[in-house]
Enzyme design. Structure first.
Site, short mmCIF file in Angstrom:
data_model
loop_
_atom_site.label_atom_id
_atom_site.label_comp_id
_atom_site.label_asym_id
_atom_site.label_seq_id
_atom_site.Cartn_x
_atom_site.Cartn_y
_atom_site.Cartn_z
N GLY A 175 0.82 -0.99 -0.03
CA GLY A 175 0.14 0.15 -0.03
C GLY A 175 0.73 1.19 -0.19
O GLY A 175 0.44 2.35 0.57
N GLU A 197 -2.20 3.77 -15.31
CA GLU A 197 -2.67 2.53 -14.22
C GLU A 197 -4.07 2.33 -14.76
O GLU A 197 -4.60 1.23 -14.57
CB GLU A 197 -2.45 3.02 -13.00
CG GLU A 197 -2.79 1.85 -12.05
CD GLU A 197 -1.87 1.98 -10.95
OE1 GLU A 197 -2.03 1.36 -9.77
OE2 GLU A 197 -0.94 2.65 -10.83
N ASP A 223 -1.66 8.86 -5.49
CA ASP A 223 -0.26 8.13 -5.75
C ASP A 223 0.88 8.93 -6.55
O ASP A 223 1.81 9.08 -6.15
CB ASP A 223 -0.41 6.77 -6.02
CG ASP A 223 -1.44 6.00 -4.87
OD1 ASP A 223 -1.96 6.59 -4.04
OD2 ASP A 223 -1.58 4.86 -5.20
#
Length: 384
Positions: free
Chosen positions: A125, A161, A173
């Site tokens: 994570g 992604e 992210d």
């Protein structure tokens, strides 16, 4: 052997440069990014490093020092979304960036040779995939002189992604990896991508932020993440707003009363309250009351556990055992279903809290977790 020497050994010539991009840990604001809300991540000192050189024949060659697999050789013109490249599909992340750049009209048709190595823990994570994407995007941006800004690279990496790998993640992210600065947390508005660097020097306050990697591997492509996202979008539709970010926290109780689906109601409650928690933490950091963010972190974990239901017994144990041992606060971080937790501690209590967590895991028969400090570090950059 470093990536430069490994590149030369692999490909038989010298790389044109070396780039790095960090993983991230999110202090507060989970599942808020795709709801166009607020997040507060910081970059980790752990990075993906890439030695890269351009080609002229349209071939893309990819290799990882961390995967026992041969060089993946692809053709730039043949890159196809939702295909898998390389052992375990790892190569889909850098390949997806090349595809996303081309789709956006940037000429990277000559191809490239890349050799990658990463110290970002995978499945924890901590955005190991975003680090791979951003380091690839930055290297190609520099080598092909595309002139893209760090936020623009982050958005392209997110598209890689989403559309190429098939994970419906938000942009947090990639923005954290691309745009973070040393000694700061990144306050990101996920609607307009405006950012503010918030000073986050815990050592100056006698504090530490620990990351506890539960070693329970999580995978966001398995459908559970997408289900939560779909539930949030259903909640926004039911409430007549474009995104849950538009629901004022002060109106949350009355809004929840309008929803008939219990699951959607829980998701909405988490997102709106977590946006509010980001604002609370920012206000406390601005006021210099850093210790007071601890209870906000723990409150955030309760919401993730009970409303979003993305925690697991190992992450819950980190939070309860750390807080019982004197931590100021703790919560799971990231997409959930495993991965890591963050724990805010007095520097003097670091060893005591760490020992308590390790003993609790041993008593429960869980795999020994990995514990390390999170130091707010620099974002993506060219190293040489």
């Amino acid at each position: 052997m470093d990536v430069v020497a490994q590149f030369a050994e692999l490909y038989g010539y010298e790389a044109e440069g070396v780039w790095s991009a960090p993983g991230r840990v999110n202090l507060i604001g989970e599942y808020t990014d795709f709801n166009e809300g607020f997040v507060l991540p910081l970059a980790l000192p752990h990075t993906a490093v890439a030695a890269v050189a351009r080609r002229t024949d349209g071939v893309l060659r990819l290799h990882s020092a961390d995967i026992d697999a041969p060089v993946a050789e692809l053709r730039v013109a043949d890159l196809t979304p939702l295909s898998q490249y390389g052992q375990g599909g790892w190569a889909a992340y850098p390949a997806g960036v090349v595809w996303a750049l081309r789709e956006a009209g940037h000429d990277v048709s000559g191809g490239a040779d890349l050799h990658l190595a990463s110290t970002v823990p995978t499945g924890a994570g901590l955005s190991s995939s975003a680090a791979l994407e951003v380091v690839t995007a930055l290297a190609l941006n520099d080598l092909y002189e595309l002139g893209l800004s760090a936020p623009e690279l982050a958005v392209l990496a997110q598209r890689a992604e989403n559309a190429f790998v098939g994970v419906p993640c938000g942009v947090m992210d990639q923005m954290a990896s691309a745009c973070a600065t040393e000694g700061h947390a990144l306050h990101l508005d996920c609607r307009d991508l405006s950012i503010r660097q918030v000073p986050f020097d815990l050592a100056a306050h006698g504090l530490r932020l620990l990351v506890v990697d539960s070693r329970v591997k999580h995978a966001l492509g398995d459908g559970a993440y997408a289900e939560r996202r779909a539930g949030c979008e259903a909640g926004a539709r039911a409430l007549g707003v474009s995104h849950l970010r538009d629901i004022p926290y002060a109106e949350l109780d009355s809004v929840l009363a309008q929803l008939t689906d219990d699951k959607v109601r829980r998701y909405v409650r988490h997102v709106v309250s977590d946006d509010h928690r980001v604002e609370q933490v920012i206000a406390l950091l601005d006021a210099g009351d850093v210790r007071a963010i601890g209870p906000v972190l723990t409150e955030g974990h309760t919401s993730l556990r009970d409303d979003l239901r993305i925690s697991c017994p190992e992450l819950d144990l980190v939070v309860t055992s750390a807080n019982a041992a004197g931590a100021l606060g703790a919560r799971m971080t990231g997409g959930g279903f495993g991965g890591s937790a963050v724990v805010l501690v007095e520097s003097a209590d670091e060893d005591t809290v760490t020992k308590s967590v390790l003993e609790a895991f041993a008593a429960a028969g869980f795999t020994t977790p990995r514990v390390f400090p999170a130091v707010a570090s620099a974002g993506a950059r060219r190293e040489s």
